[in-house]
Design a protein around this motif. Structure first.
Motif, PDB file in Angstrom:
ATOM      1  N   PHE A  12       9.886  -1.176   5.038  1.00 26.57           N
ATOM      2  CA  PHE A  12       8.440  -1.415   4.938  1.00 26.57           C
ATOM      3  C   PHE A  12       7.757  -1.335   6.299  1.00 26.57           C
ATOM      4  O   PHE A  12       6.637  -0.850   6.408  1.00 26.57           O
ATOM      5  CB  PHE A  12       8.144  -2.761   4.269  1.00 26.57           C
ATOM      6  N   SER A  13       8.420  -1.807   7.343  1.00 30.84           N
ATOM      7  CA  SER A  13       7.802  -1.797   8.674  1.00 30.84           C
ATOM      8  C   SER A  13       7.637  -0.382   9.223  1.00 30.84           C
ATOM      9  O   SER A  13       6.816  -0.160  10.108  1.00 30.84           O
ATOM     10  CB  SER A  13       8.630  -2.635   9.653  1.00 30.84           C
ATOM     11  N   GLU A  14       8.398   0.559   8.698  1.00 31.27           N
ATOM     12  CA  GLU A  14       8.338   1.932   9.195  1.00 31.27           C
ATOM     13  C   GLU A  14       7.450   2.847   8.353  1.00 31.27           C
ATOM     14  O   GLU A  14       7.301   4.028   8.672  1.00 31.27           O
ATOM     15  CB  GLU A  14       9.752   2.508   9.292  1.00 31.27           C
ATOM     16  N   LEU A  15       6.869   2.326   7.283  1.00 36.85           N
ATOM     17  CA  LEU A  15       5.991   3.139   6.443  1.00 36.85           C
ATOM     18  C   LEU A  15       4.705   3.480   7.188  1.00 36.85           C
ATOM     19  O   LEU A  15       4.122   2.626   7.860  1.00 36.85           O
ATOM     20  CB  LEU A  15       5.634   2.402   5.152  1.00 36.85           C
ATOM     21  N   THR A  16       4.269   4.712   7.049  1.00 36.90           N
ATOM     22  CA  THR A  16       2.983   5.115   7.610  1.00 36.90           C
ATOM     23  C   THR A  16       1.846   4.526   6.791  1.00 36.90           C
ATOM     24  O   THR A  16       0.836   4.087   7.329  1.00 36.90           O
ATOM     25  CB  THR A  16       2.873   6.663   7.616  1.00 36.90           C
ATOM     26  N   VAL A  17       2.040   4.491   5.475  1.00 36.98           N
ATOM     27  CA  VAL A  17       1.046   3.914   4.567  1.00 36.98           C
ATOM     28  C   VAL A  17       1.765   2.886   3.692  1.00 36.98           C
ATOM     29  O   VAL A  17       2.801   3.179   3.107  1.00 36.98           O
ATOM     30  CB  VAL A  17       0.401   5.008   3.683  1.00 36.98           C
ATOM     31  N   PRO A  19       0.208   0.610   0.898  1.00 30.72           N
ATOM     32  CA  PRO A  19      -1.036   0.229   0.220  1.00 30.72           C
ATOM     33  C   PRO A  19      -1.103  -1.223  -0.239  1.00 30.72           C
ATOM     34  O   PRO A  19      -2.183  -1.782  -0.361  1.00 30.72           O
ATOM     35  CB  PRO A  19      -1.112   1.181  -0.965  1.00 30.72           C
ATOM     36  N   TYR A  20       0.016  -1.852  -0.499  1.00 33.54           N
ATOM     37  CA  TYR A  20       0.006  -3.230  -0.975  1.00 33.54           C
ATOM     38  C   TYR A  20       0.454  -4.211   0.114  1.00 33.54           C
ATOM     39  O   TYR A  20       0.636  -5.390  -0.156  1.00 33.54           O
ATOM     40  CB  TYR A  20       0.874  -3.371  -2.233  1.00 33.54           C
ATOM     41  N   LYS A  30       7.926 -10.443  -5.719  1.00 34.47           N
ATOM     42  CA  LYS A  30       6.708 -11.077  -6.239  1.00 34.47           C
ATOM     43  C   LYS A  30       5.750 -10.016  -6.792  1.00 34.47           C
ATOM     44  O   LYS A  30       5.178 -10.180  -7.871  1.00 34.47           O
ATOM     45  CB  LYS A  30       6.030 -11.883  -5.132  1.00 34.47           C
ATOM     46  N   PHE A  31       5.598  -8.907  -6.053  1.00 34.36           N
ATOM     47  CA  PHE A  31       4.725  -7.814  -6.500  1.00 34.36           C
ATOM     48  C   PHE A  31       5.248  -7.219  -7.808  1.00 34.36           C
ATOM     49  O   PHE A  31       4.506  -7.016  -8.758  1.00 34.36           O
ATOM     50  CB  PHE A  31       4.631  -6.736  -5.419  1.00 34.36           C
ATOM     51  N   THR A  32       6.559  -6.933  -7.851  1.00 36.65           N
ATOM     52  CA  THR A  32       7.163  -6.315  -9.038  1.00 36.65           C
ATOM     53  C   THR A  32       7.023  -7.220 -10.254  1.00 36.65           C
ATOM     54  O   THR A  32       6.688  -6.763 -11.344  1.00 36.65           O
ATOM     55  CB  THR A  32       8.643  -5.984  -8.768  1.00 36.65           C
ATOM     56  N   GLN A  33       7.259  -8.492 -10.070  1.00 38.64           N
ATOM     57  CA  GLN A  33       7.191  -9.425 -11.198  1.00 38.64           C
ATOM     58  C   GLN A  33       5.758  -9.769 -11.594  1.00 38.64           C
ATOM     59  O   GLN A  33       5.515 -10.199 -12.713  1.00 38.64           O
ATOM     60  CB  GLN A  33       7.961 -10.701 -10.864  1.00 38.64           C
ATOM     61  N   GLY A  34       4.791  -9.551 -10.692  1.00 38.36           N
ATOM     62  CA  GLY A  34       3.412  -9.917 -10.987  1.00 38.36           C
ATOM     63  C   GLY A  34       2.477  -8.770 -11.283  1.00 38.36           C
ATOM     64  O   GLY A  34       1.285  -8.976 -11.503  1.00 38.36           O
ATOM     65  N   THR A  35       3.001  -7.549 -11.290  1.00 39.13           N
ATOM     66  CA  THR A  35       2.166  -6.375 -11.508  1.00 39.13           C
ATOM     67  C   THR A  35       2.593  -5.682 -12.803  1.00 39.13           C
ATOM     68  O   THR A  35       3.716  -5.166 -12.882  1.00 39.13           O
ATOM     69  CB  THR A  35       2.291  -5.401 -10.312  1.00 39.13           C
ATOM     70  N   PRO A  36       1.746  -5.657 -13.822  1.00 36.85           N
ATOM     71  CA  PRO A  36       2.124  -5.084 -15.120  1.00 36.85           C
ATOM     72  C   PRO A  36       2.669  -3.654 -15.038  1.00 36.85           C
ATOM     73  O   PRO A  36       3.584  -3.304 -15.779  1.00 36.85           O
ATOM     74  CB  PRO A  36       0.823  -5.130 -15.927  1.00 36.85           C
ATOM     75  N   MET A  37       2.127  -2.826 -14.128  1.00 39.23           N
ATOM     76  CA  MET A  37       2.595  -1.430 -14.064  1.00 39.23           C
ATOM     77  C   MET A  37       4.058  -1.330 -13.613  1.00 39.23           C
ATOM     78  O   MET A  37       4.680  -0.287 -13.750  1.00 39.23           O
ATOM     79  CB  MET A  37       1.695  -0.598 -13.146  1.00 39.23           C
ATOM     80  N   GLU A  38       4.631  -2.413 -13.103  1.00 40.21           N
ATOM     81  CA  GLU A  38       6.026  -2.407 -12.655  1.00 40.21           C
ATOM     82  C   GLU A  38       7.020  -2.700 -13.781  1.00 40.21           C
ATOM     83  O   GLU A  38       8.227  -2.635 -13.577  1.00 40.21           O
ATOM     84  CB  GLU A  38       6.216  -3.406 -11.517  1.00 40.21           C
TER      85      GLU A  38
END
Length: 189
Positions: A12-17, A19-20, A30-38
């Motif tokens: 994650f620290s090396e990503l250029t972008v 978005p979340y 937390k994102f995966t479990q809290g985001t319906p599209m996941e």
């Protein structure tokens, strides 16, 4: 698992972008479990939780003692020890149980088909119902494990086993692919 915690954060620290703005495995879970599209819980995150439950990453002091113990049990008391002490060329075991030891010490492993479930096997789905854990014609394999840099020897053994048994020819795909890799490569050239 300690490597996973550290390496995900590094990724994650090396990503250029990003978005979340996710920076760690805990945030990803937390994102995966809290985001319906996941599609959680269908998208299983238990292995992430197991890694987080360790309570440390590979920069922590606890990691080093566990890592060296793994090397010892995977090496001297595992693959390399068994091969040397018993004057063996390789270890052979069912594929289901074979990946852990080589992964610990970075040793090679070659897997080939050993057989298939009989035609009258009851279909049992995995815990998510997305794959078959058992069923008719489902293949299972045998693994050849060796010392570091023994890939040539292992490949030769696996090839000889396949040529002798011809098991691969007894396993018929449930669904035959209609597109081969060569078809895709040829379209791009």
């Amino acid at each position: 698992m300690a490597d996973f915690v550290t390496d995900v954060a590094k990724y994650f620290s090396e990503l250029t972008v990003n978005p979340y703005n996710i920076t760690s495995l805990a945030e990803l879970q937390k994102f995966t479990q809290g985001t319906p599209m996941e599609d959680w819980p269908e998208r299983d995150t238990q292995i992430w939780q197991d890694a987080l439950d360790l309570g440390y990453d590979n920069t922590s002091p606890e990691f080093w003692s566990n890592y060296t113990a793994d090397l010892y049990y995977g090496g001297l008391l595992g693959i390399t020890g068994a091969i040397k002490n018993m004057s063996l060329d390789a270890l052979i075991m069912p594929t289901t149980f074979s990946s852990m030891l080589p992964a610990i010490i970075g040793a090679p492993i070659v897997t080939v088909p050993l057989g298939r479930y009989p035609d009258n096997t009851t279909v049992v789905a995995n815990q998510f119902g997305t794959l078959n854990a058992t069923g008719p014609n489902l293949p299972f394999g045998i693994a050849f494990l060796g010392e570091h840099f023994s890939e040539e020897k292992l490949t030769s053994m696996a090839y000889a086993f396949e040529q002798r048994t011809k098991v691969r020819n007894t396993i018929k795909p449930y669904i035959e692919p209609k597109t081969e890799l060569v078809d895709i490569v040829n379209k791009k050239t």
